[in-house]
Enzyme design. Structure first.
Site, PDB file in Angstrom:
ATOM      1  N   LYS A 154      43.054  25.420  39.960  1.00  0.00           N
ATOM      2  CA  LYS A 154      44.017  26.299  41.499  1.00  0.00           C
ATOM      3  C   LYS A 154      43.034  27.437  42.232  1.00  0.00           C
ATOM      4  CE  LYS A 154      48.581  27.921  39.956  1.00  0.00           C
ATOM      5  NZ  LYS A 154      48.721  28.854  38.844  1.00  0.00           N
ATOM      6  N   HIS A 174      45.112  29.346  43.767  1.00  0.00           N
ATOM      7  CA  HIS A 174      45.973  30.848  44.089  1.00  0.00           C
ATOM      8  C   HIS A 174      46.195  30.785  43.094  1.00  0.00           C
ATOM      9  CE1 HIS A 174      48.322  27.109  43.586  1.00  0.00           C
ATOM     10  NE2 HIS A 174      49.717  28.259  43.389  1.00  0.00           N
TER      11      HIS A 174
END
Length: 226
Positions: free
Chosen positions: A108, A110
């Site tokens: 990821k 974020h």
């Protein structure tokens, strides 16, 4: 685990549970290695709460009986994720509360970011997975665990097929479990092995299940290892 599967009550109970749950099936199945196997084990079919809870009991029982020392659990994506979570819950119920973590297939960019989710990966790590065909998932998990600064220490699986692995399309002289033990240096514990399945089928020789014993034994004679 005892050397003689016939004396391993936990393994026999597990094989029966897998058969009744439709997870362990008999017929003709093409493996990743291109072999025609007379049986197929699909842990993804432990697909409701009761089955997953019972499966976790088998894992936890085998792990604790093995005497393997560990500080946390790790579940390789994807099948290992619910397995590690369920086993962590069962171990806590049995008085052995340990953290667990798992990985994503893609990092990821974020939120918390990265590929690892859950507790910080540290100490001696026990990897929880369903089966090992070539040891590839174990090697990937080992790399992630080491990169996090922890020690990949052991692997717990549901079924040891005791079957020759393949290297570059050819049969290797070792099984995936032997490879992980002897080449990668990790402990491996399995709830049950192919030897346990053969014993179960032999015990049921007078029933419909017993008809599969000869084919599974022939497969073991041809591709067996470990």
């Amino acid at each position: 685990m005892v050397a003689d599967g016939s004396q391993d009550a936990l393994a026999q109970d597990f094989v029966e549970f897998a058969v009744r749950s439709g997870v362990l099936r008999f017929g003709e199945f093409r493996t990743k290695a291109g072999r025609l196997s007379p049986y197929f084990f699909n842990a993804g079919l432990f697909d409701d709460g009761a089955k997953l809870g019972r499966l976790a009991q088998f894992y936890a029982g085998r792990i604790l009986a093995s005497g393997i020392e560990f500080d946390m659990l790790f579940g390789p994506a994807y099948k290992g994720i619910p397995l590690a979570a369920a086993v962590a819950i069962e171990l806590a119920r049995m008085g052995r509360n340990v953290p667990y973590a798992y990985n994503r297939k893609e990092a990821k960019d974020h939120g918390e970011g990265g590929t690892l989710v859950g507790a910080p990966v540290r100490g001696r790590v026990l990897i929880v997975d369903d089966v090992m065909s070539a040891g590839t998932a174990a090697r990937e998990s080992i790399a992630l665990i080491r990169a996090a600064g922890a020690t990949p220490h052991a692997v717990a699986i549901a079924l040891d097929r005791q079957e020759k692995a393949t290297e570059d399309g050819h049969d290797a002289p070792w099984s995936a479990v032997q490879y992980v033990r002897e080449r990668l240096g990790l402990h491996v514990c399995a709830i049950a092995r192919l030897a346990d399945l053969l014993h179960y089928l032999q015990v049921h020789a007078g029933q419909e299940l017993g008809q599969h014993h000869a084919k599974v034994l022939a497969y073991r004679d041809r591709y067996g290892a470990g």
